[in-house]
Design a protein around this motif. Sequence first.
Motif, PDB file in Angstrom:
ATOM      1  N   ASN A  56       0.860  -0.959  -0.009  1.00  0.00           N
ATOM      2  CA  ASN A  56       0.059   0.128   0.568  1.00  0.00           C
ATOM      3  C   ASN A  56       1.000   0.842  -0.075  1.00  0.00           C
ATOM      4  N   GLY A  57       0.942   1.656  -1.012  1.00  0.00           N
ATOM      5  CA  GLY A  57       2.114   2.630  -1.222  1.00  0.00           C
ATOM      6  C   GLY A  57       3.146   2.974  -0.911  1.00  0.00           C
ATOM      7  N   ARG A  58       4.081   2.642  -1.160  1.00  0.00           N
ATOM      8  CA  ARG A  58       5.587   2.448  -1.223  1.00  0.00           C
ATOM      9  C   ARG A  58       5.706   1.627   0.539  1.00  0.00           C
ATOM     10  N   THR A  59       5.286   1.076   1.383  1.00  0.00           N
ATOM     11  CA  THR A  59       5.062   0.017   2.275  1.00  0.00           C
ATOM     12  C   THR A  59       4.331  -1.411   2.162  1.00  0.00           C
ATOM     13  N   THR A  60       5.351  -2.588   1.947  1.00  0.00           N
ATOM     14  CA  THR A  60       4.771  -3.169   2.409  1.00  0.00           C
ATOM     15  C   THR A  60       4.947  -4.042   3.081  1.00  0.00           C
ATOM     16  N   VAL A  61       4.008  -5.191   3.088  1.00  0.00           N
ATOM     17  CA  VAL A  61       3.306  -5.865   4.361  1.00  0.00           C
ATOM     18  C   VAL A  61       3.712  -7.045   4.300  1.00  0.00           C
TER      19      VAL A  61
END
Length: 294
Positions: A56-61
Amino acid sequence: MASGGGRFDACQNRAEGRFISLNYIRYGADVEIEPGELESFFLIQIPLAGHATIRNGRTTVSSDTRVATILNPDRYTAMRWHAGCEQLLLQIDRGYVAEIAERITETALDPGVRFSPRIDLEQAGTRDWFVKLRAVVRAAEAGAVFAGQDGYQQRHVEESLIVRLLETQPSGISPLLERPVSSTAPAVLKRALAIINERFADPLTLLDIATAAGTTPRTLQLVFQKELGKSPMQCLQDRRLSFARHLLISDGGQRSVGDAAHLSGHRHFGRFSSAYRQRYGEHPRQTLQGAELF
């Protein structure tokens, strides 16, 4: 799009509310999903089994039964649900979240709310929220809520879920959620804090606050010191700093430090930077650089 050798065995169930819907989805194969920006709603994804990779956006989880995700509607989203992944999903109206956030912070929010995409289900506050959510799911399965009703019970369930989410999940409004006073505080203190909350961006003096609260500066000083352990002007500065931090986090790097200082009522940039660093342990520019996490 399905990939790999697994059988594409999809199952979905949905229960509608006023501003929230509950969903259960299962895939029997690896599936890549690329919805882009969701625009009008937040989407919370809680794995009940298996795992998924969410960007989501620049964040990967990397998400599993210990780590859920929340997708911000103004951030580009791409996902890979791995074979056997089962998830409980909450679709939440973006405008409703903004309405609740403004009510509990007593602040007009521009921009609105943006959450950290990673939800730690083992963190104490979030764990309590998840327990509450599971109780809501059981009530929905019994037809007590999320069955087309629009009464008090449904409104109460949805509102309490969002309030608790805003209180526990890191977001751009987290700095605004500090509650320095109890409901049993003296009326003069409550009036003074209301003035500070409403007019913190104005060049307020101690006399301005005391006059608006209907008391003298000396009496106001004594009440604040007794109830909060700090002066009215210290509380005013705290409010300004928390709003500045909200702006720096929420705008995702789009607003300058100078703009945040000015809009939060600071007239001297150097003193603002020093006070901010003393309170939060980092320079405002460091907060701005980390804003992409939201």
